[in-house]
Design a protein around this motif. Sequence first.
Motif, PDB file in Angstrom:
ATOM      1  N   ILE A 155       0.816  -1.223   0.000  1.00 35.59           N
ATOM      2  CA  ILE A 155       0.000   0.000   0.000  1.00 35.59           C
ATOM      3  C   ILE A 155       0.847   1.269   0.000  1.00 35.59           C
ATOM      4  CG2 ILE A 155      -2.038  -1.103   1.022  1.00 35.59           C
ATOM      5  CD1 ILE A 155      -1.374   0.215   3.666  1.00 35.59           C
ATOM      6  N   GLN A 156       2.137   1.140   0.247  1.00 31.72           N
ATOM      7  CA  GLN A 156       2.986   2.330   0.174  1.00 31.72           C
ATOM      8  C   GLN A 156       3.354   2.688  -1.254  1.00 31.72           C
ATOM      9  OE1 GLN A 156       6.310   2.446   3.179  1.00 31.72           O
ATOM     10  NE2 GLN A 156       5.432   0.471   3.689  1.00 31.72           N
ATOM     11  N   GLY A 157       3.064   1.778  -2.200  1.00 36.76           N
ATOM     12  CA  GLY A 157       3.458   2.045  -3.574  1.00 36.76           C
ATOM     13  C   GLY A 157       4.967   2.128  -3.688  1.00 36.76           C
ATOM     14  N   ALA A 158       5.456   3.065  -4.513  1.00 37.00           N
ATOM     15  CA  ALA A 158       6.898   3.152  -4.762  1.00 37.00           C
ATOM     16  C   ALA A 158       7.698   3.288  -3.470  1.00 37.00           C
ATOM     17  CB  ALA A 158       7.196   4.322  -5.695  1.00 37.00           C
ATOM     18  N   ALA A 159       7.128   3.948  -2.461  1.00 34.60           N
ATOM     19  CA  ALA A 159       7.857   4.109  -1.199  1.00 34.60           C
ATOM     20  C   ALA A 159       8.100   2.751  -0.537  1.00 34.60           C
ATOM     21  CB  ALA A 159       7.071   5.021  -0.253  1.00 34.60           C
ATOM     22  N   GLY A 160       7.269   1.777  -0.858  1.00 35.66           N
ATOM     23  CA  GLY A 160       7.423   0.434  -0.295  1.00 35.66           C
ATOM     24  C   GLY A 160       8.604  -0.327  -0.858  1.00 35.66           C
ATOM     25  N   LEU A 161       9.267   0.231  -1.863  1.00 36.11           N
ATOM     26  CA  LEU A 161      10.421  -0.448  -2.456  1.00 36.11           C
ATOM     27  C   LEU A 161      11.716  -0.144  -1.715  1.00 36.11           C
ATOM     28  CD1 LEU A 161       9.419   0.365  -6.124  1.00 36.11           C
ATOM     29  CD2 LEU A 161       9.583  -1.949  -5.177  1.00 36.11           C
ATOM     30  N   ALA A 162      11.679   0.861  -0.860  1.00 40.87           N
ATOM     31  CA  ALA A 162      12.912   1.289  -0.185  1.00 40.87           C
ATOM     32  C   ALA A 162      13.290   0.326   0.930  1.00 40.87           C
ATOM     33  CB  ALA A 162      12.722   2.691   0.380  1.00 40.87           C
ATOM     34  N   TYR A 163      14.577   0.258   1.221  1.00 41.75           N
ATOM     35  CA  TYR A 163      15.065  -0.607   2.290  1.00 41.75           C
ATOM     36  C   TYR A 163      16.097   0.147   3.119  1.00 41.75           C
ATOM     37  CZ  TYR A 163      16.464  -4.829   4.742  1.00 41.75           C
ATOM     38  OH  TYR A 163      16.684  -5.767   5.715  1.00 41.75           O
ATOM     39  N   ASP A 164      15.900   0.134   4.432  1.00 44.27           N
ATOM     40  CA  ASP A 164      16.831   0.799   5.335  1.00 44.27           C
ATOM     41  C   ASP A 164      17.389  -0.256   6.276  1.00 44.27           C
ATOM     42  OD1 ASP A 164      18.156   2.196   7.275  1.00 44.27           O
ATOM     43  OD2 ASP A 164      16.394   3.291   8.010  1.00 44.27           O
ATOM     44  N   SER A 165      18.629  -0.691   6.007  1.00 45.49           N
ATOM     45  CA  SER A 165      19.180  -1.819   6.756  1.00 45.49           C
ATOM     46  C   SER A 165      19.408  -1.475   8.228  1.00 45.49           C
ATOM     47  CB  SER A 165      20.482  -2.298   6.115  1.00 45.49           C
ATOM     48  OG  SER A 165      21.384  -1.219   6.061  1.00 45.49           O
ATOM     49  N   GLU A 166      19.334  -0.199   8.554  1.00 48.28           N
ATOM     50  CA  GLU A 166      19.523   0.205   9.955  1.00 48.28           C
ATOM     51  C   GLU A 166      18.216   0.173  10.742  1.00 48.28           C
ATOM     52  OE1 GLU A 166      22.364   2.486  11.592  1.00 48.28           O
ATOM     53  OE2 GLU A 166      23.362   0.809  10.615  1.00 48.28           O
ATOM     54  N   ALA A 167      17.101   0.047  10.035  1.00 45.25           N
ATOM     55  CA  ALA A 167      15.809   0.094  10.717  1.00 45.25           C
ATOM     56  C   ALA A 167      15.560  -1.213  11.479  1.00 45.25           C
ATOM     57  CB  ALA A 167      14.700   0.342   9.708  1.00 45.25           C
ATOM     58  N   THR A 168      14.560  -1.199  12.370  1.00 42.64           N
ATOM     59  CA  THR A 168      14.309  -2.380  13.198  1.00 42.64           C
ATOM     60  C   THR A 168      13.098  -3.159  12.687  1.00 42.64           C
ATOM     61  OG1 THR A 168      12.850  -1.138  14.650  1.00 42.64           O
ATOM     62  CG2 THR A 168      15.179  -1.201  15.252  1.00 42.64           C
ATOM     63  N   THR A 169      13.034  -4.430  13.065  1.00 35.26           N
ATOM     64  CA  THR A 169      11.918  -5.271  12.606  1.00 35.26           C
ATOM     65  C   THR A 169      10.579  -4.774  13.147  1.00 35.26           C
ATOM     66  OG1 THR A 169      12.393  -6.741  14.441  1.00 35.26           O
ATOM     67  CG2 THR A 169      13.117  -7.461  12.292  1.00 35.26           C
ATOM     68  N   THR A 170      10.571  -4.075  14.267  1.00 37.67           N
ATOM     69  CA  THR A 170       9.291  -3.627  14.817  1.00 37.67           C
ATOM     70  C   THR A 170       8.824  -2.312  14.204  1.00 37.67           C
ATOM     71  OG1 THR A 170      10.553  -2.656  16.626  1.00 37.67           O
ATOM     72  CG2 THR A 170       9.454  -4.751  17.073  1.00 37.67           C
ATOM     73  N   HIS A 171       9.710  -1.598  13.554  1.00 40.26           N
ATOM     74  CA  HIS A 171       9.313  -0.289  13.033  1.00 40.26           C
ATOM     75  C   HIS A 171       9.616  -0.078  11.560  1.00 40.26           C
ATOM     76  CE1 HIS A 171       8.920   0.406  17.318  1.00 40.26           C
ATOM     77  NE2 HIS A 171       8.079   1.344  16.975  1.00 40.26           N
ATOM     78  N   ASP A 172       9.779  -1.150  10.816  1.00 35.88           N
ATOM     79  CA  ASP A 172       9.984  -1.002   9.381  1.00 35.88           C
ATOM     80  C   ASP A 172       9.404  -2.232   8.681  1.00 35.88           C
ATOM     81  OD1 ASP A 172      11.847   0.604   7.231  1.00 35.88           O
ATOM     82  OD2 ASP A 172      11.675  -1.532   6.773  1.00 35.88           O
ATOM     83  N   TRP A 173       8.514  -1.987   7.729  1.00 32.77           N
ATOM     84  CA  TRP A 173       7.796  -3.116   7.116  1.00 32.77           C
ATOM     85  C   TRP A 173       8.682  -3.966   6.234  1.00 32.77           C
ATOM     86  CZ3 TRP A 173       3.585  -4.465   9.396  1.00 32.77           C
ATOM     87  CH2 TRP A 173       2.835  -3.507  10.089  1.00 32.77           C
ATOM     88  N   ALA A 174       9.578  -3.361   5.467  1.00 31.31           N
ATOM     89  CA  ALA A 174      10.429  -4.155   4.576  1.00 31.31           C
ATOM     90  C   ALA A 174      11.410  -4.986   5.399  1.00 31.31           C
ATOM     91  CB  ALA A 174      11.168  -3.259   3.587  1.00 31.31           C
ATOM     92  N   VAL A 175      11.946  -4.405   6.444  1.00 31.63           N
ATOM     93  CA  VAL A 175      12.874  -5.139   7.316  1.00 31.63           C
ATOM     94  C   VAL A 175      12.132  -6.294   7.996  1.00 31.63           C
ATOM     95  CG1 VAL A 175      14.264  -4.934   9.421  1.00 31.63           C
ATOM     96  CG2 VAL A 175      14.448  -3.199   7.639  1.00 31.63           C
ATOM     97  N   SER A 176      10.920  -6.029   8.434  1.00 33.15           N
ATOM     98  CA  SER A 176      10.105  -7.070   9.058  1.00 33.15           C
ATOM     99  C   SER A 176       9.793  -8.201   8.073  1.00 33.15           C
ATOM    100  CB  SER A 176       8.798  -6.459   9.567  1.00 33.15           C
ATOM    101  OG  SER A 176       7.837  -7.460   9.805  1.00 33.15           O
ATOM    102  N   TRP A 177       9.432  -7.816   6.856  1.00 37.47           N
ATOM    103  CA  TRP A 177       9.103  -8.814   5.825  1.00 37.47           C
ATOM    104  C   TRP A 177      10.296  -9.713   5.516  1.00 37.47           C
ATOM    105  CZ3 TRP A 177      11.807  -7.937   1.133  1.00 37.47           C
ATOM    106  CH2 TRP A 177      11.630  -8.964   0.183  1.00 37.47           C
ATOM    107  N   LEU A 178      11.492  -9.083   5.350  1.00 39.15           N
ATOM    108  CA  LEU A 178      12.639  -9.858   4.883  1.00 39.15           C
ATOM    109  C   LEU A 178      13.072 -10.902   5.911  1.00 39.15           C
ATOM    110  CD1 LEU A 178      14.554 -10.208   2.504  1.00 39.15           C
ATOM    111  CD2 LEU A 178      16.055  -8.497   3.514  1.00 39.15           C
TER     112      LEU A 178
END
Lengths: 364, 401
Positions: free
Chosen positions: B335-358
């Motif tokens: 639902i974030q669209g293009a913004a959902g493609l970004a990845y921040d390896s410093e983010a945490t699993t509880t506060h970042d959807w891509a990090v949580s997904w991976l």
Amino acid sequence: MSILYDEAQEAIAKESRRVLDAQFDKDKLLGLLDGTGRFDEAFWKTAVEQGWTGLAVPEEYGGLGLGLLEMGLIAQSAGALCAGAPFLTGNYGVTQILASCTNGALKQAWLPRLASGDAIGVVAFEEAGAPLPSDPAVKYEGGRLSGKKAAVPGALKADFAIVWAMSGGKPVLVLAELNAAMSRAVDSFDNSRLYAEISFDGAEAAVLFEGEAARCGALDCLARMAVVAAHEQMGGAETALLLARDYALERKAFGQPIGAFQSIKHSIAELYGLVEVARANSIHAASLEGQGGFLAAACAARLSGCEAYDTAARDAVQIHGGIGVTWQLGLHLHMRRARSLSIELGNALFWEDLLVTELEAKAA
Amino acid sequence: MIELDEFRAKAGEWLHSVKAEFGPDARRGLSDEQDLALGRRYMAARYDAGLAGINMPVEFGGLGLSGLHKIVFDEQEMPMGFPSVYFGISLGMPIPIIMRYCEDKQWVRERVIAALRGEEIWCQLFSEPSAGSDLAGLRTKAEQDGNGWVVNGQKLWTSHAHHSDYGVIVARSDPSVPKHKGLTYFWIDMRAPGVTARPFELLDQSVVCNEVFFDDVKLTDGQRIGPVGGGFGVAMATLMIERYVASDPDGYGPSVSFFMDLAKDVMLNGKPAIEDGRIRSAIARNYAMRSGLDAIRSRAFLQMEAGLEPGPEGSLGKLVSFRSRQKLSELAMDIQGAAGLAYDSEATTTHDWAVSWLSAPTGRIAGGADEMLLNTIAERILGLPQDHRPDKGIPFNEIPV
Ligand SMILES: Cc1cc2nc3c(=O)[nH]c(=O)nc-3n(C[C@H](O)[C@H](O)[C@H](O)COP(=O)(O)OP(=O)(O)OC[C@H]3O[C@@H](n4cnc5c(N)ncnc54)[C@H](O)[C@@H]3O)c2cc1C
């Protein structure tokens, strides 16, 4: 209604898979995840050598004048190997728009270069999660564009973009040349897609379509690209399915292959169902190119492609157990590509709505 | 014994007092080694504050409180994002086992205190390349050698082995009997000659797991835990130590309310996504499922407080919560669209959807794969028959490879 591939199409399928198989290099693909700015150059070189870049370009502009069926077959082979550059779908999209516009100078300027692989074009429609926003914030005034498009696939290496913008209360499709200063790389979980935010800041652009024609052209372009991507997704899903099947035969636990456990066996069989539905929908949609019912068929292909690839990637990893979540095995390449292909071109919710609107219109 | 409410307040107060020192802001940008060092300081501070070894016996350096007290602490600690992950296995399984089985109480006390203070770390050397779900299929050998033993073979996956001082290991001491019967359990010095730990990367490039090689590693018979040939039983006891640990209905991923915040923020068809029926349904269903897990857990606590044994439904937590996290993370990216493609390896699993997904798939495999949890529910709780097991009762060295 659908079609059976003819001999020439069968040959494209086989040959594209053969050349891509020969250059498959998992470690290279893993390496591409590491930072922004690099992509599968060997793939693109092959695409140029094999003439895939010119496949769907009209013959008068140096292409082969073939259609979605053939593009789909190439995309399926690329998807099967997690190969590919975002330009495969993007160049196809811009080619379709250019080929249908009336600006002879622009056609002459870009189509031959697209055919030969010398130019790369991207489609920049999306804003804030809407694949085709009714009121885009990017503005076109006095021949110039202003505003931003986020995470456009391929944008980091593109020569031009076809942009969905607003001009005096009407939507327009315009063509703008890009330069490095306009693009800012977006760090992604699938970096070889070359995502970049494009800032137009007064860039010059030329109008291709206006008003309703722009809307129809953009929607048709999106649907066509979605069919190409659906083939790519189906190819990837099939590979994930086959990897899971092979592993379930080889890996033993409790004195037997894990494929003997019904939970594993059935989850692989379920994937088969998803992949075959996605395949049939993709071929069907491609066969309706330019005909009535194309949009609904494209929506169906898109939805089943997304579901098949996301599910196959998720389940193949699960079936591999611990080894499935290691960097080195690389199954996550499929997880990542399944996600990037599901998000590029708009999420499933958008295509669901579009499909139901089409079905309602047909019923009315 | 200190009342639960009082203990909860004391723990909460202390945890908040050290938030700046050990929380996510302090951890951001640290290397793995620096983060581990911070973790060790956190464990020492916790020990000094009188909040370590909550349900461990006083004679070994613990506080001698109930399992419930421990859960009360863990539940408040979890959302703080402190660097305690390096010590979870160490204190959760190997340490309780040596307290239960080892005879040299003074030595055990030293180990327990060092582990509580984060000075020493223990790992669990069970799984092997060809023995994960089927643990009893393991091949690492322990052969009798004079009064002691010699270990040869390879373990795989061992979390934190590269940081560990000690480990507990199950090895095959007798290949001529059926697979469950020929195993023996030991503790092992990870710095002993012949032990090599090689860390490797998981799909999100995190480095947790190791291959561990054993090349003529000598053990004394005093390092044996439980009887010769009784290793499988001790291994099962290890895995059963804390049937009711603090689990997390969010599967250690983002909460449903975090999803709602996103859904208010992003647009779908020109309206906030939260107004879309499909999004509302996803929120409602994930909420209902997670609140169910939460209620199962709360009722289990009440049962434990009342001195009753909680029911087996607690085993659903890991199974259900990780699957929910995986799918909800995918939807959030969509639902974030293009913004959902970004990845921040410093983010945490509880506060970042891509990090949580991976990293979600890892949670569906580590510590018992979904399918094995379902088998356990089907067979142990519901009494359904086991699958056919062709290797049952056959001497290990006669099972076809
Ligand atoms: C991040 C991480 C950390 C870990 N840390 C440790 C550690 O510290 N110490 C340690 O000893 N181990 C550790 N492990 C290992 C973990 O316990 C195993 O990965 C897990 O038990 C699965 O085993 P496997 O990987 O060999 O998969 P397999 O057992 O080969 O399973 C492959 C697939 O087959 C399925 N399967 C197997 N048997 C059956 C059956 N009877 N019925 C139906 N399906 C079946 C599984 O569910 C899975 O889908 C860790 C693993 C990970 C990923």
